[in-house]
Enzyme design. Structure first.
Site, PDB file in Angstrom:
ATOM      1  N   SER A 146       1.935   1.033  -1.057  1.00 51.44           N
ATOM      2  CA  SER A 146       1.012   1.600  -2.041  1.00 51.44           C
ATOM      3  C   SER A 146       1.269   3.090  -2.161  1.00 51.44           C
ATOM      4  O   SER A 146       1.695   3.729  -1.202  1.00 51.44           O
ATOM      5  CB  SER A 146      -0.436   1.382  -1.597  1.00 51.44           C
ATOM      6  OG  SER A 146      -1.310   2.168  -2.380  1.00 51.44           O
ATOM      7  N   TYR A 159      -6.867   3.123   4.834  1.00 52.43           N
ATOM      8  CA  TYR A 159      -5.907   2.249   4.145  1.00 52.43           C
ATOM      9  C   TYR A 159      -4.584   2.985   3.924  1.00 52.43           C
ATOM     10  O   TYR A 159      -3.491   2.447   4.168  1.00 52.43           O
ATOM     11  CB  TYR A 159      -6.531   1.827   2.815  1.00 52.43           C
ATOM     12  CG  TYR A 159      -5.650   0.992   1.914  1.00 52.43           C
ATOM     13  CD1 TYR A 159      -5.471  -0.365   2.152  1.00 52.43           C
ATOM     14  CD2 TYR A 159      -5.020   1.569   0.802  1.00 52.43           C
ATOM     15  CE1 TYR A 159      -4.688  -1.131   1.298  1.00 52.43           C
ATOM     16  CE2 TYR A 159      -4.226   0.814  -0.045  1.00 52.43           C
ATOM     17  CZ  TYR A 159      -4.058  -0.543   0.202  1.00 52.43           C
ATOM     18  OH  TYR A 159      -3.288  -1.297  -0.632  1.00 52.43           O
TER      19      TYR A 159
END
Lengths: 253, 477
Positions: A146, A159
Site C-alpha cells: 500500500s 497499518y
C-alpha cells in the site's frame, strides 16, 4: 504454466475474500486461468468468491480456511494451497486489516493483531511460497502492499508500518529468487474504495478494486518489481518522500 | 551415426557400472522469443549412452519432467522444463558418411549449419530447411519443421528414414515401417515421446550452393496469393513476405521469392570457381540484450516499407543459398533486439479456400495496434501422418510480434478463434501463449498421440513447460 504474457493457468490466493483479490481472480480467469485455490478466513465470503470464480469460467476451484493470527500455520496453509492446485503459477497475497486509529493506538493486543495480519503472517507465508517457487523452478507472486507503507503517516501508522515491512520484505525476498525461476511483484495501491475502507472518507485521489486488479495484472505482464496503482502515484510519492518531516506531519491526511 | 549404444528394445536398468555423468547445472531457460523464463537442471551429455542414463536416472524423481533441448530455437516454452531436467543435445555432434543414395546418419545435436558444412561440398543439400540453419536434427524432427519447399517436398520427417529414440521405457529405432505410430508421434511430437539420439536423413542432390530466384513485387494481397499458387507449380521453393504496415487497397502487399537450385552452367565466373561453398555463419551478433526494444511500432513500419521498396520484381537472379534460405542467420542473436520483454511468434495454417483469414488477420492486428516486424506467407502441400505435425494443405502465415502493445494478448486470442473456426491450427514450435482448450480443438488427433505416449511413457516422465501449459501427456487427461 505462465504464458508469454505472464497469464497463469493456476492461481493460489491468500486472503481471497478481499475485493482486490476477487477482482484479480476475475480478470485472470476470464483470461484463461483454469485452476483457482482460494484461502481466507470468512467461510461465507470465501464461498461467494469461489462461486464468482466458477461463474467466470474456472474449471477447478477449491477453498481453504485459515486465520492470519495464527502465524505458525502460515507455512501449512501455503503447502495445502500448493498441493490442492498441483503446480502454482501465481500466488496472490491479498490479506489485510486496517487498524482503528486512534482507538487502537494504546492497545498492544490490537496493534499486534494488525501487524500480524498485515506483515508477520504474509511474510511467513511468502517465505514458504519462495521455497515452492525454487522447487518448481517457476512461479510468480503478486503482493498487495500500500502507499500507506511508502511513507507512513501519523493517522494510519499501525497499518502503514506493517505494509512498509511487508513491502520491503517482499522486494528483498524477490532478490533472493534471482536465478530460481520465481519472481515477486509488489503492488502499491493508493486509497481503494472497498469493503476494507468502508466508512472512511476517501482522499481526493482514490481508486477501485477493478482498477488495481488491471494495473496489477499489467505489471505482471511487464515483469515489474513494483506496480503503483494508479501509475501516477509513483511520481507523487517521489515528491512526497522528499518532504521534510516537519511539513509531512502537517499535511491534512 | 555410430552403432546403436543399446540394442533395440533395451530396457532401463540394463546398464551396469559406468563413469559418472557430467554435472547438471541450474539454469534459467527461455525460448527464442525470450518470454516466460523458468529454471531447470541442465545436463549436456557427451555420448548418447549418457543421455539414456540421465533420462532413466531421473525416473522416479520427486518432480518428474525431462525434455531435450537443442539450439533453443523454438520461440516459446517447448525446450524448457521448470523444476525438471533438461538434456542438451549439443555435444551429440557426429555426422556419418553420406552414401550414394544421399542417406546420412547424424546425431541429434548436429545443426543444419554443421551438416551443410559437411554435405554441401559433396553436392548434398538438406531436404528441408527453415529460415535458419541454427536448428538441430533433434529439433527438426520434434517440430517436424517445414521450409519453402513444403508444397513440393513435404516437411522434414518425410525425409527421415529412421530415428533412434530414448524413451522412458527403452531405446528404440523406429521408422515409417518399424513402429510407424511411434515414428509419427515423434515427428512433430515436441520431444514428448523421448529424447531423440540420432536419425538417418535422406539428402537432396544439388550441383551448386546457389539459387536461381524470381522475385515479384505485388501491390496487394490477392494478386500476391494468386502468384504464390502459380509459382508453386513451377518452382521447388516459394515464399512471400508481407508489408504489415500497408493498409486499405495495399493491404497485404508484398514480395514473392520463387527459387530453384542453380545448375553449375548458370553460375558466373567467380561463383563457378567454388560452386559448392557452404554459407558462412553470421559475422555480426547483437552483443547484449537491449534494455528497451529497438523493434517498436515506428521502426517496424519503416523497416517494412523499406524492405518493400528495395525489392523490385526481378526474374532469374542467381543468389547465394544462405541469403535465400536463411535471412535470419545474417545477424547473430537477433532476438535480443526485442528488448527485455521479448516477442511472440504466431504462425498458423488454414485450408486453401480460406484466404479470407489472412485478410482478417492483417486487419485485426492493425486494429489492435500490434507492431508486426515480420510476416511470412506460404502455401503448404498435404501434411504427413504425424498426429501433432503442424503442416496441412493451405495457407500458412507467420508473424513476429514484440510483446508490449496492451491489446496484443487479446488480439491473439481472437486470432485463435478465427483460425479454429477455419479448421486451421497454430504451430507449436512457435507458440508461447495458446491455452489447452483451443489447442485440443486445433489438434483433434491429440488422443491418438497420447495413446502412443501411454505406451512409451506410462509415468508421464517426459514434460516441458509447453506440454504442461497445453496439458499434453499420457497422464494429462
Amino acid at each position: 504454466m505462465n504464458d508469454a504474457f505472464a497469464r497463469p493457468n493456476s492461481v493460489l490466493v491468500l486472503g481471497a475474500t478481499s475485493d482486490i483479490a476477487r477482482a484479480i481472480v476475475g480478470l485472470l480467469v476470464r483470461d484463461g486461468c483454469e485452476r483457482v485455490v482460494l484461502a481466507g478466513r470468512d467461510q461465507v465470503r470465501l464461498a461467494e468468491a469461489a462461486g464468482e470464480a466458477k461463474e467466470a469460467g474456472a474449471s477447478f476451484v477449491a477453498t481453504l480456511g485459515f486465520d492470519a493470527n495464527e502465524v505458525d500455520q502460515a507455512a501449512g496453509v501455503v503447502d495445502s494451497g500448493f498441493s490442492a492446485a498441483g503446480r502454482v503459477d501465481l500466488v496472490v497475497v491479498g490479506l489485510g486489516l486496517l487498524a482503528d486509529q486512534p482507538e487502537d493506538e494504546r492497545d498492544p493486543t490490537r496493534v499486534t493483531r494488525c501487524l500480524t495480519v498485515n506483515f508477520t503472517w504474509p511474510a511467513a507465508a511468502l517465505t514458504r511460497v519462495a521455497e515452492h517457487f525454487r522447487e518448481q523452478g517457476s512461479g510468480r507472486a503478486l503482493v498487495l502492499s500500500s502507499v500507506a507503507g511508502v511513507r507512513v503517516r501519523r493517522s494510519n501508522y499501525i497499518y502503514g508500518s506493517a505494509k512498509a515491512g511487508l513491502d520491503a520484505y517482499a522486494r528483498s525476498l524477490n532478490q533472493t529468487l534471482a536465478g530460481s525461476g520465481g519472481f515477486i511483484t509488489v503492488v502499491r495501491p493508493g486509497f481503494v474504495v472497498s469493503r476494507m475502507t468502508e466508512g472512511r472518507s476517501a482522499p481526493p485521489i482514490s481508486t477501485t478494486p477493478d482498477a488495481v486488479a488491471r494495473d496489477a495484472v499489467a505489471g505482471l505482464e511487464r515483469g515489474a518489481e513494483v506496480v503503483w496503482s494508479p501509475g501516477y502515484l509513483a511520481v507523487i510519492f517521489r515528491v512526497l518522500r522528499l518532504l521534510p518531516e516537519a511539513i509531512w506531519r502537517r499535511l491534512p491526511f | 551415426m555410430p552403432e546403436p549404444i543399446l540394442a533395440e528394445g533395451a530396457a532401463p536398468g540394463d546398464s551396469v557400472t559406468q563413469p559418472p555423468l557430467p554435472e547438471a547445472v541450474d539454469r534459467i531457460l527461455t525460448g527464442w522469443g525470450r518470454t516466460s523464463p523458468t529454471a531447470a537442471r541442465v545436463i549436456t551429455p557427451g555420448e548418447p549412452a549418457d543421455v539414456v542414463r540421465s533420462l532413466w536416472s531421473h525416473n522416479g524423481a520427486t518432480r518428474p519432467g525431462v525434455i531435450a533441448r537443442g539450439l533453443g530455437r523454438s520461440y516459446g516454452d517447448a525446450a524448457q522444463c521448470a523444476g525438471g531436467l533438461v538434456i542438451e543435445t549439443g555435444r551429440l555432434d557426429r555426422i556419418g558418411a553420406i552414401n550414394d543414395a544421399g542417406e546420412v546418419e547424424v546425431d541429434a545435436g548436429v545443426s543444419l549449419a554443421a551438416l551443410l558444412r559437411t554435405s554441401l561440398p559433396q553436392g548434398w543439400f538438406v531436404p528441408v530447411t527453415p529460415g535458419t540453419r541454427q536448428v538441430t536434427i533433434g529439433g527438426a524432427i520434434a517440430a517436424d519443421i517445414h521450409g519453402k519447399n513444403h508444397h513440393q517436398d513435404g516437411s522434414f520427417c518425410a525425409h527421415v528414414t529412421s530415428i533412434t529414440l530414448a524413451t522412458p521405457t527403452g531405446v528404440l529405432q523406429v521408422s515409417q515401417s518399424v513402429d510407424p505410430a511411434l515414428f509419427w508421434a515423434t515427428a512433430g511430437g515436441m520431444g514428448l515421446t523421448g529424447v531423440i539420439l540420432g536419425a538417418t536423413i535422406r539428402m537432396r542432390r544439388v550441383e551448386t550452393a546457389w539459387m536461381r530466384v524470381d522475385t515479384e513485387r505485388h501491390g496487394e494481397l490477392q494478386g500476391l496469393m494468386d502468384a504464390l499458387e502459380r509459382v508453386d507449380a513451377t518452382h521447388r521453393y516459394s515464399v512471400a513476405w508481407l508489408d504489415c504496415s500497408a493498409r486499405g487497397r495495399h493491404l497485404g502487399r508484398g514480395i514473392l521469392d520463387a527459387g530453384d537450385h542453380a545448375r553449375a552452367s548458370e553460375l558466373g565466373a567467380s561463383a563457378a570457381r567454388d560452386p559448392l561453398a557452404a554459407p558462412h555463419d553470421a559475422r555480426f551478433k547483437v552483443p547484449v540484450a537491449l534494455p528497451a526494444p529497438l523493434v517498436g511500432g515506428l521502426s517496424v513500419a519503416a523497416f517494412n516499407r523499406a524492405w518493400y521498396a528495395k525489392s523490385p520484381s526481378r526474374p532469374g537472379r542467381i543468389r547465394p543459398l544462405g541469403g535465400f534460405f536463411h535471412p535470419l542467420d545474417a545477424l547473430g542473436d537477433w532476438n535480443r533486439l526485442f528488448g527485455p520483454r521479448g516477442f511472440v511468434q504466431y504462425q498458423y495454417v488454414v485450408p486453401s479456400e480460406r484466404r479470407d483469414v489472412i485478410v482478417s488477420t492483417l486487419e485485426l492486428l492493425q486494429r489492435a495496434g500490434a507492431a508486426c516486424s515480420m510476416a511470412v506467407l506460404k502455401r503448404f502441400g498435404p501434411g504427413d501422418p504425424g498426429p501433432l505435425s503442424f503442416p496441412m494443405a493451405g495457407w500458412t502465415l507467420a508473424l513476429d510480434l514484440p510483446v508490449g502493445p496492451p491489446g496484443l494478448r487479446r488480439a491473439l486470442r481472437e486470432l485463435d478463434q478465427l483460425v479454429l473456426a477455419a479448421h486451421g491450427r497454430v504451430y507449436l514450435a512457435k507458440d508461447s501463449r495458446l491455452g489447452p482448450v483451443a489447442f485440443a480443438a486445433m489438434y483433434p488427433r491429440l488422443s491418438e498421440f497420447e495413446t502412443t505416449l501411454r505406451r512409451v511413457d506410462p509415468e508421464g516422465l517426459m514434460q516441458s513447460d509447453l506440454s504442461r501449459r497445453l496439458r499434453i501427456g499420457s497422464l494429462a487427461r
